[in-house]
Design a protein around this motif. Structure first.
Motif, PDB file in Angstrom:
ATOM      1  N   UNK A  40       0.804  -1.210   0.000  1.00 34.01           N
ATOM      2  CA  UNK A  40       0.000   0.000   0.000  1.00 34.01           C
ATOM      3  C   UNK A  40       0.844   1.270   0.000  1.00 34.01           C
ATOM      4  N   UNK A  41       1.929   1.261   0.788  1.00 37.17           N
ATOM      5  CA  UNK A  41       2.699   2.485   0.969  1.00 37.17           C
ATOM      6  C   UNK A  41       4.124   2.155   1.388  1.00 37.17           C
TER       7      UNK A  41
ATOM      8  N   UNK B 298      10.022  -1.850  -6.666  1.00 37.62           N
ATOM      9  CA  UNK B 298       8.834  -1.430  -7.400  1.00 37.62           C
ATOM     10  C   UNK B 298       9.107  -0.990  -8.828  1.00 37.62           C
ATOM     11  N   UNK B 299      10.354  -0.674  -9.137  1.00 35.78           N
ATOM     12  CA  UNK B 299      10.658  -0.021 -10.393  1.00 35.78           C
ATOM     13  C   UNK B 299      10.533   1.485 -10.251  1.00 35.78           C
ATOM     14  N   UNK B 300      10.984   2.209 -11.272  1.00 31.17           N
ATOM     15  CA  UNK B 300      10.952   3.681 -11.225  1.00 31.17           C
ATOM     16  C   UNK B 300      10.129   4.237 -12.381  1.00 31.17           C
TER      17      UNK B 300
ATOM     18  N   UNK C  90       8.091  12.380  -3.196  1.00 30.77           N
ATOM     19  CA  UNK C  90       7.092  11.318  -3.212  1.00 30.77           C
ATOM     20  C   UNK C  90       6.846  10.861  -4.640  1.00 30.77           C
ATOM     21  N   UNK C  91       6.618   9.572  -4.775  1.00 28.58           N
ATOM     22  CA  UNK C  91       6.231   8.967  -6.045  1.00 28.58           C
ATOM     23  C   UNK C  91       4.906   8.250  -5.838  1.00 28.58           C
ATOM     24  N   UNK C  92       4.060   8.305  -6.848  1.00 30.95           N
ATOM     25  CA  UNK C  92       2.782   7.597  -6.787  1.00 30.95           C
ATOM     26  C   UNK C  92       2.687   6.692  -8.007  1.00 30.95           C
ATOM     27  N   UNK C  93       2.377   5.426  -7.759  1.00 28.56           N
ATOM     28  CA  UNK C  93       2.338   4.432  -8.825  1.00 28.56           C
ATOM     29  C   UNK C  93       0.909   4.186  -9.288  1.00 28.56           C
ATOM     30  N   UNK C  94       0.790   3.640 -10.495  1.00 28.51           N
ATOM     31  CA  UNK C  94      -0.525   3.447 -11.108  1.00 28.51           C
ATOM     32  C   UNK C  94      -1.428   2.544 -10.275  1.00 28.51           C
ATOM     33  N   UNK C  95      -0.845   1.635  -9.507  1.00 30.25           N
ATOM     34  CA  UNK C  95      -1.660   0.728  -8.697  1.00 30.25           C
ATOM     35  C   UNK C  95      -2.017   1.325  -7.341  1.00 30.25           C
ATOM     36  N   UNK C  96      -1.703   2.607  -7.146  1.00 25.99           N
ATOM     37  CA  UNK C  96      -2.077   3.282  -5.902  1.00 25.99           C
ATOM     38  C   UNK C  96      -1.007   3.295  -4.835  1.00 25.99           C
ATOM     39  N   UNK C  97       0.095   2.603  -5.061  1.00 27.68           N
ATOM     40  CA  UNK C  97       1.179   2.605  -4.072  1.00 27.68           C
ATOM     41  C   UNK C  97       1.820   3.990  -4.034  1.00 27.68           C
TER      42      UNK C  97
END
Length: 341
Positions: free
Chosen positions: A148-149, A192-194, A218-225
């Motif tokens: 999740x985070x 997670x990858x970048x 902060x980075x936000x990923x497409x899956x919500x992470x």
């Protein structure tokens, strides 16, 4: 087996922890020569550490045919030039992080590496420890449900009251994000990858010369992470990654510890429902011993090197985040969700 002979460019303080002490555990490696811009300084280091040869210029060391690889421990802004010159002299290179100051420099280094065919490794010592692969296994295998985070804090109070080292000069790669951001980006890259869907960053750039003394990203990923970083020269000393998964909170605390000596690293897993804590301990190891042993194996052809393209991916993200932070006024609120530029 013939001992590999290392040539060291620079007389940095980190050499005690990153090279001289670890080499006591690695009989197949040894420092053959050290170079400084002044011969007396190189001779002083050589006398202190029992190094056979001291040179008063970097060029002299690179011309030494007996050297098997070069360790670059120079100030950040000198990494690119001397890594390229080492490759042109036919020497593989292990260079302290950050490998370069920007992607433009790194493209030049990548061209030189491709032309030489010789290995180049960025000295991010944490990547050579099994705790990272264990975290990747947990996340990739959904061992505790979906991630999740990720929250990371890397802070070391600044220890130079006169502010004379490179960390106080923006043009030399100074500031907290240059010092610590590469560790965060490498960890995210491994787990997670970048390739985030959104990113942002902020700092008041209130350090000497306009350096960032505290940097938030902060980075936000497409899956919500969501992945967050606080990097600081002002806050109390902490090096911690905390991963919140659906069923557990996983923490790697004091992850710099194994750079200070041979220590046991522990992953703490707390079950969200019961509160029970499980501790997964690795055998005592030293990051720098692992890093040197890894690079030696790369030179022997028994292990594949870490691709320099990974350094490029991290540097591209570093540039993006730094540009976002610099474009803001001090105190501007962190707003995630925008598309990276």
């Amino acid at each position: 087996m013939r001992k590999k002979r290392i040539g060291v460019l620079g007389c940095a303080h980190i050499l005690d922890r990153a090279l001289f002490t670890p080499l006591k555990s690695l009989e197949h490696l040894g420092v053959y020569a050290i170079a400084s811009r002044t011969k007396p300084k190189a001779e002083s280091y050589a006398d202190k550490h029992g190094i056979p040869h001291a040179f008063g210029s970097y060029e002299e060391l690179l011309a030494c045919e007996e050297i098997d690889f070069v360790y670059i421990a120079l100030s950040n802004e000198l990494h690119t030039e001397w890594a390229i010159r080492a490759l042109q002299a036919g020497k593989p290179v292990l260079v302290e992080k950050p490998i370069c100051l920007n992607t433009e420099e790194l493209r030049l280094l990548m061209d030189a590496q491709a032309a030489s065919g010789l290995p180049v490794l960025e000295g991010l010592m944490v990547q050579h420890h099994p705790w990272q692969s264990e975290i990747k296994r947990m996340v990739g295998g959904n061992a505790y449900g979906r991630l999740l985070q990720v929250r990371s804090q890397i802070s070391v109070p600044f220890q130079d009251p006169e502010r004379q080292n490179y960390r106080s000069f923006p043009e030399r790669g100074g500031g907290a994000f240059y010092d610590f951001g590469c560790y965060w980006l490498q960890f995210l890259q491994a787990v997670l990858g970048l390739e985030p869907s959104g990113c942002d960053a902020e700092s008041d750039f209130a350090g000497p010369g306009g350096c960032d003394w505290t940097f938030r990203a902060a980075l936000e990923y497409a899956d919500g992470v969501r992945a967050e970083l606080v990097a600081s020269f002002e806050l109390p000393g902490i090096s911690r990654h905390t991963l919140e998964l659906e069923r557990a909170v996983v923490t790697v605390d004091n992850f710099f510890r194994a750079s200070m000596g041979t220590y046991r690293m522990t992953i703490r897993v707390q079950d969200k429902q019961s509160g029970a804590v499980e501790k997964l301990a690795c055998e005592p190891q030293n990051y720098f011993v692992n890093q040197l042993a890894f690079f030696s194996d790369v030179l022997d052809g028994t292990k594949d090197n870490v691709p320099i393209a990974q350094s490029y991916e991290r540097m591209a993200m570093h540039e993006r985040l730094l540009a976002l932070a610099r474009a803001k006024r001090p105190g501007y609120p962190l707003a995630l969700g925008q598309q990276p530029t």
